[in-house]
Design a protein around this motif. Structure first.
Motif, PDB file in Angstrom:
ATOM      1  N   TYR A  11     -12.970  -1.944  10.130  1.00 20.10           N
ATOM      2  CA  TYR A  11     -11.594  -2.403   9.988  1.00 20.10           C
ATOM      3  C   TYR A  11     -11.172  -2.347   8.521  1.00 20.10           C
ATOM      4  CZ  TYR A  11     -12.685  -4.429  14.555  1.00 20.10           C
ATOM      5  OH  TYR A  11     -13.081  -4.610  15.861  1.00 20.10           O
ATOM      6  N   GLN A  12      -9.879  -2.317   8.331  1.00 20.72           N
ATOM      7  CA  GLN A  12      -9.339  -2.443   6.985  1.00 20.72           C
ATOM      8  C   GLN A  12      -7.954  -3.077   7.061  1.00 20.72           C
ATOM      9  OE1 GLN A  12      -9.034   1.480   5.307  1.00 20.72           O
ATOM     10  NE2 GLN A  12      -7.238   2.045   6.499  1.00 20.72           N
ATOM     11  N   LEU A  13      -7.544  -3.627   5.957  1.00 24.70           N
ATOM     12  CA  LEU A  13      -6.207  -4.205   5.878  1.00 24.70           C
ATOM     13  C   LEU A  13      -5.168  -3.116   6.097  1.00 24.70           C
ATOM     14  CD1 LEU A  13      -4.750  -6.914   5.138  1.00 24.70           C
ATOM     15  CD2 LEU A  13      -4.565  -6.010   2.824  1.00 24.70           C
ATOM     16  N   ARG A  14      -4.188  -3.394   6.910  1.00 24.52           N
ATOM     17  CA  ARG A  14      -3.134  -2.416   7.176  1.00 24.52           C
ATOM     18  C   ARG A  14      -2.171  -2.387   5.990  1.00 24.52           C
ATOM     19  NH1 ARG A  14       1.729  -2.745  10.418  1.00 24.52           N
ATOM     20  NH2 ARG A  14       2.242  -0.712  11.305  1.00 24.52           N
ATOM     21  N   GLU A  15      -2.058  -1.232   5.356  1.00 29.42           N
ATOM     22  CA  GLU A  15      -1.232  -1.118   4.152  1.00 29.42           C
ATOM     23  C   GLU A  15       0.223  -1.487   4.424  1.00 29.42           C
ATOM     24  OE1 GLU A  15      -2.160  -0.599   1.077  1.00 29.42           O
ATOM     25  OE2 GLU A  15      -4.267  -0.420   1.640  1.00 29.42           O
TER      26      GLU A  15
END
Length: 401
Positions: free
Chosen positions: A80-84
């Motif tokens: 997962y990653q932070l949604r820009e």
């Protein structure tokens, strides 16, 4: 399920969600295992919360390592990653003569900045608010973002600010604290500019007992004692009113009350140059056009008249440092603002004047490295801190569309 159990379950979900989102705000890409190690949550809980954050628009799932040519055995880890596109934060330094804006992403990476000069007294409160809104709009446009992308705007103003964002009565303070919340899009927090400078300095060089002196036209101090920012019931902590008292009593003649170093350097140069009997390069320019930068440049080139002004500023700073250290046990004094890049000669003289017979350690005197952007950088840091503290209080762009 009774009401108490339902509320407890909802609160637990919120706590878990906030913990995962805080972790996501500081990581680039992470796996469930990495999140488990930091948060102490089970795999099932992490995966369930992450799915909820994806649905809410905070996170996005990304391809695992196989997409980069790696072929590990077994089931691929979910990543997962932070949604820009979740949103941005805005910092605004709303000074008397200029506005500076920074737009940053949720990890603090600066995306764009603008600065413009203003005439506050001509614009009035409404004009200041409208000018701020337009400058922010243009900065967002520069980086391909819209007002709806802004999760939080933090505004720094040269006025005391209480916990509710209000200033005490006073024409100047009322003008500076211009009701920005009614002009700007989304959630807005107003803070004293020196306090934001202190926030920037603490993030850059952590110190539990530090005074950040914002000095240009006026003196203001952001005070951190025992790791906490001091404010006072009316936001008056750090307003440096004792300098006005000293001047009124003539204990230190011609000190200019709470005037900042920039204002004093200019005033002293213009008022005394005609009576100075020696040679000075400042006579080569019109008396009414001499500014603080001219004085500092002349001192660097060995001008004795300018060096005398530097010495007087150093003596003033030494007295201020002793007062702050005596009252608050401050360990570090930071000179901040646009003048900080040229302030080292003043600091050197002040250090030489600090008393050594008090039995207590001398406060460290240093210059900020942020220059004129210290307030707006503190505004960004403050915005990110507030989002990390209570992520559930903010909605990503997708949830508001």
């Amino acid at each position: 399920m009774n009401g108490t159990t339902a509320r407890s379950t909802q609160l637990l979900r919120q706590i878990n969600s906030d913990a995962l989102l805080r972790f996501g705000l500081q990581e680039q890409v992470f796996t469930a295992g990495e999140a488990m190690a930091v948060t102490g949550l089970t795999r099932a809980t992490v995966l369930g919360v992450c799915d909820g954050l994806v649905d809410a628009g905070w996170l996005e799932e990304v391809d695992d390592g196989r997409a980069g040519g790696h072929t590990p055995k077994g089931r691929p880890a979910r990543r997962y990653q932070l949604r820009e596109a979740a949103g941005v934060v805005v910092g605004l330094d709303a000074g008397e003569t200029y506005f500076t804006v920074i737009v940053a992403d949720l990890r603090g990476r600066e995306l764009g900045t603008r600065r413009q000069g203003i005439e506050s007294h001509a614009l009035g409160r409404e004009g200041r608010g409208a000018s701020a809104r337009e400058l922010i709009r243009l900065t967002l446009q520069d980086v391909g973002r819209a007002p709806d992308d802004v999760l939080l705007t933090v505004v720094g103003v040269p006025a005391p600010i209480d916990a509710n964002g209000m200033s005490p009565d006073g024409e100047f303070w009322h003008l500076m604290n211009s009701g920005f919340a009614s002009h700007l899009h989304g959630r807005v927090v107003v803070e004293n500019d020196a306090n934001l400078a202190a926030v920037a300095e603490r993030a850059h060089e952590p110190s539990a007992n530090q005074a950040t002196l914002l000095t240009g036209e006026r003196f203001g101090a952001g005070l951190i004692v025992d790791g906490r920012l001091l404010r006072g019931p009316r936001g008056g902590a750090g307003e440096m009113r004792f300098l006005d008292t000293l001047t009124a009593g003539k204990f230190v003649p011609d000190e200019g009350g709470a005037d900042g170093f920039g204002a004093l350097a200019r005033k002293w140069a213009r008022s005394r140059i005609h009576s100075y009997e020696g040679e000075t390069m400042l006579r080569q320019m019109p008396e009414g056009e001499i500014n603080a930068e001219d004085v500092f440049q002349a001192a660097r080139e060995g001008d004795p008249f300018a060096e005398d002004i530097i010495a007087r500023l150093g003596a003033r700073l030494a007295r201020i440092a002793v007062v702050l250290s005596s009252l608050l046990d401050i360990e570090r004094v930071v000179i901040a603002g646009g003048i900080s890049r040229a302030i080292e000669p003043v600091l050197e003289h002040a250090r030489s004047l600090l008393p050594t017979d008090t039995g207590l350690p001398l406060p460290e005197l240093v210059a900020s490295t942020f220059g004129a952007q210290v307030v707006v950088k503190g505004a960004i840091e403050s915005a990110l801190t507030q989002i990390k503290a209570e992520p559930h209080a903010f909605l990503p762009r997708a949830a508001r569309s």
